[in-house]
Design an enzyme around this catalytic site. Sequence first.
Site, short mmCIF file in Angstrom:
data_model
loop_
_atom_site.label_atom_id
_atom_site.label_comp_id
_atom_site.label_asym_id
_atom_site.label_seq_id
_atom_site.Cartn_x
_atom_site.Cartn_y
_atom_site.Cartn_z
N ASP A 39 45.96 53.22 34.85
CA ASP A 39 45.88 53.65 33.45
C ASP A 39 45.22 55.03 33.34
O ASP A 39 44.21 55.30 34.02
CB ASP A 39 45.04 52.61 32.69
CG ASP A 39 45.12 52.74 31.19
OD1 ASP A 39 46.24 52.68 30.65
OD2 ASP A 39 44.05 52.89 30.56
N GLU A 80 44.55 50.68 54.51
CA GLU A 80 43.90 49.68 55.38
C GLU A 80 44.65 48.36 55.35
O GLU A 80 44.42 47.49 56.19
CB GLU A 80 42.46 49.41 54.90
CG GLU A 80 41.50 50.54 55.12
CD GLU A 80 40.19 50.26 54.37
OE1 GLU A 80 39.89 49.09 54.05
OE2 GLU A 80 39.47 51.24 54.10
C1 NOJ Z 1 47.29 53.78 28.26
C2 NOJ Z 1 47.74 52.38 27.98
O1 NOJ Z 1 49.08 52.26 28.37
C3 NOJ Z 1 47.50 52.16 26.52
O2 NOJ Z 1 48.12 50.98 26.06
C4 NOJ Z 1 46.03 52.15 26.28
O3 NOJ Z 1 45.76 52.04 24.90
C5 NOJ Z 1 45.38 53.43 26.79
N1 NOJ Z 1 45.88 53.84 28.07
C6 NOJ Z 1 43.90 53.24 26.94
O4 NOJ Z 1 43.63 52.38 28.01
#
Ligand code: NOJ
Length: 550
Positions: A215, A261
């Site tokens: 993310d 690893e």
């Molecule tokens: C990207 C994620 O896909 C989204 O759904 C989220 O709100 C933001 N990052 C924050 O984590």
Amino acid sequence: MSHSIPAADTSEWWRTAVIYQVYPRSFADSDGDGIGDLPGVTARLDALAALGVDAVWLSPFYPSPQNDAGYDVADYCDIEPAYGTLADFDALLARAHDLGMKIIVDLVPNHSSSAHRWFQEALASAPGSPERARYLFRAGRGPEGAQAPNNWQSCFGGPAWTRVVEPDGTPGEWYLHLFDSSQPDFDWSNTWVRERFREILRFWLDRGVDGFRVDVAHGLIKEDGLPDNPAGPDDFFAPTPFWAQDEVHDVYRDWREVLEEYDGDRMMCGEVWVTPLSKLATWVRPDEMHQAFNFVYLSTAWDAAALRTSIDDSLAAFHEVGAPSTWVLSNHDVVRHATRLGFAPDAWLFHGIGPATDGLPDPALALKRARAAILLMLALPGSAYLYQGEELGLPEAVDIPDEARQDPAWHRTGGERYGRDGCRVPIPWDADSPAYGFNETGASWLPQPSDWAVYARDVQEQDPASTLSLYRAALALRRTYVLGSGTLRWADESDEDVLIFGNGEVRVVANLSAVGVPLPEGFEVVVRSGGVGPVLGPDEAAWLVSAGRS
Ligand code: NOJ
Ligand code: MG
């Protein structure tokens, strides 16, 4: 003119894989509480095997207050009770592996939930303490530090800083949150944070996961001194002091060593909103991540010339660093493409759509384009990502009542942005069951539209002309003709309205013009997005092979 991109090394599964995103909250609900769960996913995995995907990416399933649908993680090494237990996760993983599918989990390293023990300890500790140094606490500006430390805005609207009350009751420091105030950003210059995330990677690798979707993989490192942001808050791709800082690459080099690893081809795919493509490709250099989402492709208008440029630039940029391109049209953050592609090409939809949005499209036109778009996408060499429900041609849910909306972007902007709820509605399985088969009780955390029975999987399974049948056919043919590892060659007849290319034995035609075009002679159709006969209508696409070869 012809243009050829050499085939990639295909020994590693992720180079050519079709990866299906499951949004656990909205996929299948085994206990009827209206919230999807892991046993629900496990029970429905055979539908994904039947669809013909290679891997499943699960959006976050960790313990979480669910202020951002689980992207606010309160414990990285456990399961949200509403979703199940670690034993449920192990069962899901084992079942997927039995069915020959890989499992990718979602890692959220930019921020935790404010409910995470690490943040609660930071709040309870003094300014300057090691606990505070896990996150980005700073003194405010102006008299009594009453103004935020800089001008950064949250991606969900409003300031990116919140002031805390110190344990002694006085107004205190501010902490940074690029998203909701319940999602404090970690300080990735702190080795303590780096060590914790190495442990988290190992926890899931030891359990047997095949990879991670990472993310906000462009946001972990902030510019030294946290200077004001000269770019506007809505420009996702603009250079800012918090996106795409060079030092972020060190984090992924470090993680790559951890993954190496382990046996098998464990992989990482970055959520990286960065342009141009040549810069995005630096995330997937040989010692960093394996894949990055191609949001340039996702953002490309339904326009033949624009798509051709986007495809060429993608193949060239990723080839330059030895990585496969990814291709993606939908996910849980954007308007579903079975609605999006019906808008005017210049419509900007990243804040979501709702009943008051201008220019809402004709659903039939949008679906027609979506079906053509997926045939185009699945013929491209590289790895493709699908989002749950798109194989049903599911549109965006536009008419969600205001009081039912959940996205923090909706709440933080006082309803100015509709946000992403419309692509997150629980998906339909059975036309005649409660909640369309999402569960047995009819409960649903977001209301399902009343006209979704036609999209239900059980209906589409019986219909050879359904969108589900189109996806199944295309995925099977993609495998037969090894399109994922193929070489794309533009045909001479490809022009600014009609895209025509070869990939191995398959010739792909996508008609983005306003008139029908004759299909090439000497070929037979193996799959088409719509229409019949020797003419391909507007907004239709087809795959063909030499006559006598199918
Ligand atoms: C990207 C994620 O896909 C989204 O759904 C989220 O709100 C933001 N990052 C924050 O984590
Ligand atoms: Mg449930």
